[in-house]
Design an enzyme around this catalytic site. Structure first.
Site, mmCIF file in Angstrom:
data_model
loop_
_atom_site.group_PDB
_atom_site.id
_atom_site.type_symbol
_atom_site.label_atom_id
_atom_site.label_comp_id
_atom_site.label_asym_id
_atom_site.label_seq_id
_atom_site.Cartn_x
_atom_site.Cartn_y
_atom_site.Cartn_z
ATOM 1 N N ASN A 298 42.832 34.936 46.432
ATOM 2 C CA ASN A 298 43.160 35.913 47.479
ATOM 3 C C ASN A 298 43.105 35.290 48.866
ATOM 4 O O ASN A 298 43.953 35.560 49.705
ATOM 5 C CB ASN A 298 42.224 37.115 47.412
ATOM 6 C CG ASN A 298 42.544 38.038 46.250
ATOM 7 O OD1 ASN A 298 43.666 38.083 45.766
ATOM 8 N ND2 ASN A 298 41.551 38.770 45.803
ATOM 9 N N ASP B 278 47.011 39.626 42.643
ATOM 10 C CA ASP B 278 47.386 40.671 41.692
ATOM 11 C C ASP B 278 48.246 40.117 40.563
ATOM 12 O O ASP B 278 48.102 40.517 39.405
ATOM 13 C CB ASP B 278 48.130 41.809 42.399
ATOM 14 C CG ASP B 278 47.219 42.670 43.264
ATOM 15 O OD1 ASP B 278 45.977 42.516 43.174
ATOM 16 O OD2 ASP B 278 47.754 43.499 44.026
ATOM 17 N N ASP C 55 37.497 41.382 39.889
ATOM 18 C CA ASP C 55 37.915 40.279 39.017
ATOM 19 C C ASP C 55 37.103 40.264 37.719
ATOM 20 O O ASP C 55 36.914 39.214 37.116
ATOM 21 C CB ASP C 55 37.790 38.941 39.748
ATOM 22 C CG ASP C 55 36.365 38.614 40.162
ATOM 23 O OD1 ASP C 55 35.517 39.523 40.134
ATOM 24 O OD2 ASP C 55 36.106 37.448 40.510
#
Length: 195
Positions: free
Chosen positions: A82, A91, A117
């Site tokens: 991220n 994603d 996660d």
């Protein structure tokens, strides 16, 4: 006579409209039920569904005297994805991981996105050793797919609950197994000792 036919047509029309409305409402209710139990990013079942299905599977395992195992999975170093590539890339990685999990378990097993996660799998009717072997296969596939490109791997804790273990204690035990795995990273830990 004409009035009787008109009343019959009117009743038939109303019955048809009510039938159509019932079908539409039924589909809408099924759709709402599905989306309330599904993770929007991965398409997997969500945590709410995990709790519902766990209760069902525990009862079934108790009745049939068959084993039940739970795996808790954490994506090692996921924050880097991220931070480096953005949340859309994150994603996409989560979706690919979800596909790997689904493709490596049986249709009777329940794969869920626990949150962030983390994922969880309920293995129905297999031993702790068999669940461990499945998780090792998944770990190797994730490592082969993501280690060189993103530096990702998974850590997993696998448990087989005792028959009288409360859900809260069960999840604490599963979390302990996952924590042991996360201290080493890229490993699967099967927790046999419930103390």
């Amino acid at each position: 006579m004409l009035q009787i036919r008109f009343e019959n047509l009117l009743w038939a029309g109303m019955a048809l409209l009510l039938s159509i409305a019932g079908l539409i409402a039924g589909r809408l209710i099924r759709h709402l039920d599905r989306i309330s139990h599904t993770d929007s990013v991965t398409g997997l079942w969500n945590r709410r569904c995990f709790y519902l299905r766990l209760a069902e599977e525990e009862a079934r395992a108790c009745r049939r005297k068959t084993p039940l195992c739970i795996a808790m999975i954490d994506i090692d170093n996921f924050k880097v994805i991220n931070d480096t590539y953005g949340h859309i890339a994150g994603d996409l990685v989560l979706s690919e991981l979800a596909a790997i999990f689904k493709n490596n378990v049986r249709t009777s097993d329940i794969v869920t996105r626990w949150g962030g996660d983390e994922f969880a799998i309920i293995f129905c009717g297999i031993s702790l050793q068999e669940a461990y072997a499945v998780m090792e296969r998944i770990r190797h596939e994730v490592e082969a797919r993501f280690r060189s490109s993103y530096g990702l791997a998974i850590s997993a804790g696998v448990i087989s609950p005792e028959s009288d273990q409360a859900v809260k204690d069960l999840l604490l035990t599963a979390d302990r197994a996952l924590y042991k795995a996360k201290t080493q990273k890229n490993v699967v830990v099967a927790l046999v000792d419930f103390s």
